[in-house]
Write a protein that holds these residues in place. Structure first.
Motif, mmCIF file in Angstrom:
data_model
loop_
_atom_site.group_PDB
_atom_site.id
_atom_site.type_symbol
_atom_site.label_atom_id
_atom_site.label_comp_id
_atom_site.label_asym_id
_atom_site.label_seq_id
_atom_site.Cartn_x
_atom_site.Cartn_y
_atom_site.Cartn_z
ATOM 1 N N GLN A 1 -7.488 -21.092 -11.308
ATOM 2 C CA GLN A 1 -8.583 -21.577 -12.149
ATOM 3 C C GLN A 1 -8.102 -21.973 -13.547
ATOM 4 O O GLN A 1 -8.663 -21.555 -14.570
ATOM 5 N N THR A 2 -7.062 -22.805 -13.547
ATOM 6 C CA THR A 2 -6.538 -23.352 -14.791
ATOM 7 C C THR A 2 -5.866 -24.676 -14.493
ATOM 8 O O THR A 2 -5.304 -24.878 -13.416
ATOM 9 N N MET A 3 -5.911 -25.583 -15.488
ATOM 10 C CA MET A 3 -5.225 -26.860 -15.349
ATOM 11 C C MET A 3 -3.725 -26.717 -15.600
ATOM 12 O O MET A 3 -2.977 -27.673 -15.429
ATOM 13 N N GLN A 4 -3.296 -25.545 -16.005
ATOM 14 C CA GLN A 4 -1.872 -25.281 -16.212
ATOM 15 C C GLN A 4 -1.458 -24.022 -15.440
ATOM 16 O O GLN A 4 -1.176 -22.969 -16.022
ATOM 17 N N PRO A 5 -1.435 -24.120 -14.117
ATOM 18 C CA PRO A 5 -1.057 -22.958 -13.309
ATOM 19 C C PRO A 5 0.397 -22.567 -13.557
ATOM 20 O O PRO A 5 1.206 -23.380 -14.017
ATOM 21 N N ARG A 6 0.705 -21.321 -13.244
ATOM 22 C CA ARG A 6 2.051 -20.800 -13.471
ATOM 23 C C ARG A 6 2.620 -20.242 -12.174
ATOM 24 O O ARG A 6 1.903 -19.617 -11.385
ATOM 25 N N ALA A 7 3.914 -20.471 -11.993
ATOM 26 C CA ALA A 7 4.639 -19.884 -10.859
ATOM 27 C C ALA A 7 6.033 -19.459 -11.307
ATOM 28 O O ALA A 7 6.971 -19.461 -10.516
ATOM 29 N N ASP A 8 6.148 -19.102 -12.596
ATOM 30 C CA ASP A 8 7.460 -18.746 -13.134
ATOM 31 C C ASP A 8 8.003 -17.472 -12.502
ATOM 32 O O ASP A 8 9.174 -17.390 -12.151
ATOM 33 N N ARG A 9 7.134 -16.465 -12.367
ATOM 34 C CA ARG A 9 7.567 -15.182 -11.820
ATOM 35 C C ARG A 9 6.991 -14.995 -10.422
ATOM 36 O O ARG A 9 5.770 -14.907 -10.241
ATOM 37 N N VAL A 10 7.892 -14.999 -9.457
ATOM 38 C CA VAL A 10 7.504 -14.795 -8.063
ATOM 39 C C VAL A 10 7.991 -13.417 -7.624
ATOM 40 O O VAL A 10 9.173 -13.088 -7.771
ATOM 41 N N ALA A 11 7.079 -12.607 -7.116
ATOM 42 C CA ALA A 11 7.410 -11.259 -6.660
ATOM 43 C C ALA A 11 7.271 -11.186 -5.153
ATOM 44 O O ALA A 11 6.180 -11.412 -4.611
ATOM 45 N N LEU A 12 8.380 -10.911 -4.468
ATOM 46 C CA LEU A 12 8.347 -10.705 -3.024
ATOM 47 C C LEU A 12 8.031 -9.245 -2.747
ATOM 48 O O LEU A 12 8.781 -8.352 -3.136
ATOM 49 N N LEU A 13 6.913 -9.005 -2.070
ATOM 50 C CA LEU A 13 6.550 -7.669 -1.608
ATOM 51 C C LEU A 13 6.962 -7.576 -0.151
ATOM 52 O O LEU A 13 6.381 -8.242 0.712
ATOM 53 N N LEU A 14 7.973 -6.774 0.122
ATOM 54 C CA LEU A 14 8.541 -6.687 1.468
ATOM 55 C C LEU A 14 8.179 -5.326 2.056
ATOM 56 O O LEU A 14 8.690 -4.293 1.632
ATOM 57 N N PHE A 15 7.254 -5.355 3.008
ATOM 58 C CA PHE A 15 6.720 -4.132 3.611
ATOM 59 C C PHE A 15 7.482 -3.823 4.902
ATOM 60 O O PHE A 15 7.697 -4.717 5.730
ATOM 61 N N ALA A 16 7.855 -2.565 5.084
ATOM 62 C CA ALA A 16 8.624 -2.156 6.257
ATOM 63 C C ALA A 16 7.874 -1.097 7.049
ATOM 64 O O ALA A 16 7.265 -0.186 6.474
ATOM 65 N N GLY A 17 7.916 -1.219 8.373
ATOM 66 C CA GLY A 17 7.261 -0.228 9.221
ATOM 67 C C GLY A 17 7.748 -0.319 10.654
ATOM 68 O O GLY A 17 8.246 -1.363 11.090
ATOM 69 N N ASP A 18 7.605 0.761 11.374
ATOM 70 C CA ASP A 18 8.001 0.809 12.785
ATOM 71 C C ASP A 18 6.784 0.800 13.698
ATOM 72 O O ASP A 18 5.659 1.093 13.272
ATOM 73 N N HIS A 19 7.051 0.477 14.963
ATOM 74 C CA HIS A 19 5.991 0.251 15.950
ATOM 75 C C HIS A 19 6.255 1.051 17.217
ATOM 76 O O HIS A 19 7.345 0.959 17.797
ATOM 77 N N GLY A 20 5.242 1.799 17.657
ATOM 78 C CA GLY A 20 5.371 2.558 18.891
ATOM 79 C C GLY A 20 5.597 1.693 20.112
ATOM 80 O O GLY A 20 6.133 2.164 21.125
ATOM 81 N N LEU A 21 5.225 0.432 20.046
ATOM 82 C CA LEU A 21 5.445 -0.490 21.169
ATOM 83 C C LEU A 21 6.917 -0.590 21.567
ATOM 84 O O LEU A 21 7.225 -0.929 22.706
ATOM 85 N N THR A 22 7.821 -0.309 20.633
ATOM 86 C CA THR A 22 9.251 -0.410 20.964
ATOM 87 C C THR A 22 9.651 0.607 22.036
ATOM 88 O O THR A 22 10.667 0.427 22.711
ATOM 89 N N GLN A 23 8.857 1.653 22.209
ATOM 90 C CA GLN A 23 9.146 2.645 23.256
ATOM 91 C C GLN A 23 9.138 2.013 24.647
ATOM 92 O O GLN A 23 9.799 2.509 25.560
ATOM 93 N N ASP A 24 8.400 0.916 24.792
ATOM 94 C CA ASP A 24 8.294 0.251 26.089
ATOM 95 C C ASP A 24 9.144 -1.004 26.186
ATOM 96 O O ASP A 24 8.973 -1.810 27.113
ATOM 97 N N PRO B 1 16.639 -1.375 18.936
ATOM 98 C CA PRO B 1 15.931 -0.110 18.774
ATOM 99 C C PRO B 1 15.275 -0.008 17.402
ATOM 100 O O PRO B 1 15.654 -0.708 16.456
ATOM 101 N N SER B 2 14.313 0.908 17.279
ATOM 102 C CA SER B 2 13.607 1.087 16.010
ATOM 103 C C SER B 2 14.532 1.483 14.870
ATOM 104 O O SER B 2 14.223 1.221 13.698
ATOM 105 N N SER B 3 15.660 2.093 15.185
ATOM 106 C CA SER B 3 16.586 2.526 14.136
ATOM 107 C C SER B 3 17.086 1.368 13.281
ATOM 108 O O SER B 3 17.517 1.564 12.141
#
Length: 334
Positions: free
Chosen positions: A38-61, A67-69
């Motif tokens: 909502q500005t005529m002068q948008p900014r993208a100078d600082r980009v933050a990558l949020l990298l989420f990590a998680g395991d899945h029980g589906l790997t058991q099958d 492997p999950s490791s």
């Protein structure tokens, strides 16, 4: 405050010292950035990558070739700054935050954000992936991570993930929320051969047969991953702050699909980085009415495609703020 409209942004672009429309989709991206922030002068100078990590029980099958490791090992690699996402982040000047959403290990590192909801999800082929309470916690923690990054000065959030088995989870989300036939949603993921792909399809068919729900929140509870749910929350948090979110590939797009099905207004902040080589991604993009910025045959994850798209956002923002108008050029006012 007067709302920024598409007509006003287009008029500003058309008045610049160049042929109207000559920058094609970069102009469209500039419009989208201006409308989100909502500005005529948008900014993208600082980009933050949020990298989420998680395991899945589906790997058991056996839904993954690894492997999950490997999830834990790759989190350690990311924290050491030696993963592909780290290299790309340095190349484009982005910041990386690694967040433990649900890795099946006890992790400790000064740079790791501990937002763990549980040590991996349940096996969705046999039971719900998570409880309602765990899902609510994952959503809230994802939104909190978005708010923290923005409060620290990020202009744009990029999403990434790490989790063995998460293409299987994403395929189930796509199946119910796009919706699409399950076979059209299942790809090779981390590198299955024909036998492994057939096994993955069979496991996901069993998972899908457990419930016929199409309710977005229940679909996410039944089939999602903690890292996927946190990305859903992050998109919602960014939407509340009028902050652009660069959505990476297949798994991140599944999170965006869930976020939009839960809150349709969240769609406006989503910028889709690339068209993945993973089967089903193009169909999922179409379900969201999205045209990605890049098409590079990528299928790694980790936010790598989102990082590669970041310079395009910076260019689009600069187009609005740094280019003279034709009137000023002709009048010698530059």
């Amino acid at each position: 405050m007067t709302a920024v409209t598409e007509a006003a942004v287009r008029a500003h672009l058309d008045a610049q010292a160049r042929p109207p429309g000559s920058l094609g989709r970069i102009e469209d991206l500039a419009v989208q950035m201006a409308l989100i922030q909502q500005t005529m002068q948008p900014r993208a100078d600082r980009v933050a990558l949020l990298l989420f990590a998680g395991d899945h029980g589906l790997t058991q099958d056996g839904v993954s070739a690894y492997p999950s490791s490997v999830t834990q090992a790759m989190v350690a690699t990311l924290l050491a700054g030696k993963a592909t996402a780290n290299a790309f982040a340095r190349a484009v000047g982005a910041e990386v935050t690694v967040i433990d959403a649900g890795v099946d290990a006890d992790l400790s590192h000064p740079a790791l954000v501990d937002a763990k909801v549980g040590r991996g999800t349940g096996n969705a082929a046999r039971e719900p992936a998570m409880t309602a309470e765990a899902l609510a916690l994952a959503l809230s923690r994802g939104a909190e991570q978005a708010r923290i990054a923005l409060d620290r000065g990020a202009d744009v959030l990029a999403l990434g993930e790490m989790g063995i088995g998460n293409t299987a989870s994403a395929a189930l989300l796509m199946h119910r929320l796009a919706p699409a036939a399950l076979d059209d949603c299942v790809g090779v993921g981390t590198g299955h051969d024909a036998e492994g792909l057939a096994r993955k399809r069979a496991v996901l068919a069993r998972a899908a047969a457990r419930t016929d729900t199409t309710d977005p929140l229940e679909v996410l509870r039944q089939f999602g991953g903690y890292e996927i749910a946190m990305m859903v929350g992050a998109i919602h948090g960014a939407s509340e702050r009028n902050a652009p979110v660069i959505v990476d590939g297949f798994i991140c797009t599944a999170a965006a699909l869930a976020a939009v099905r839960l809150r349709p207004e969240a769609r406006r902040v989503c910028l889709f980085a690339h068209r993945s080589a993973e089967a089903g991604h193009d169909r999922m993009l179409k379900a969201l009415g999205a045209e990605p910025l890049l098409d590079l045959n990528l299928r790694l994850g980790e936010g790598t495609g989102a990082l590669l798209a970041a310079p395009l956002l910076r260019a689009a923002a600069a187009l609005l703020s740094d280019v003279a108008s034709l009137d000023d050029v002709l009048a010698g006012r530059i």
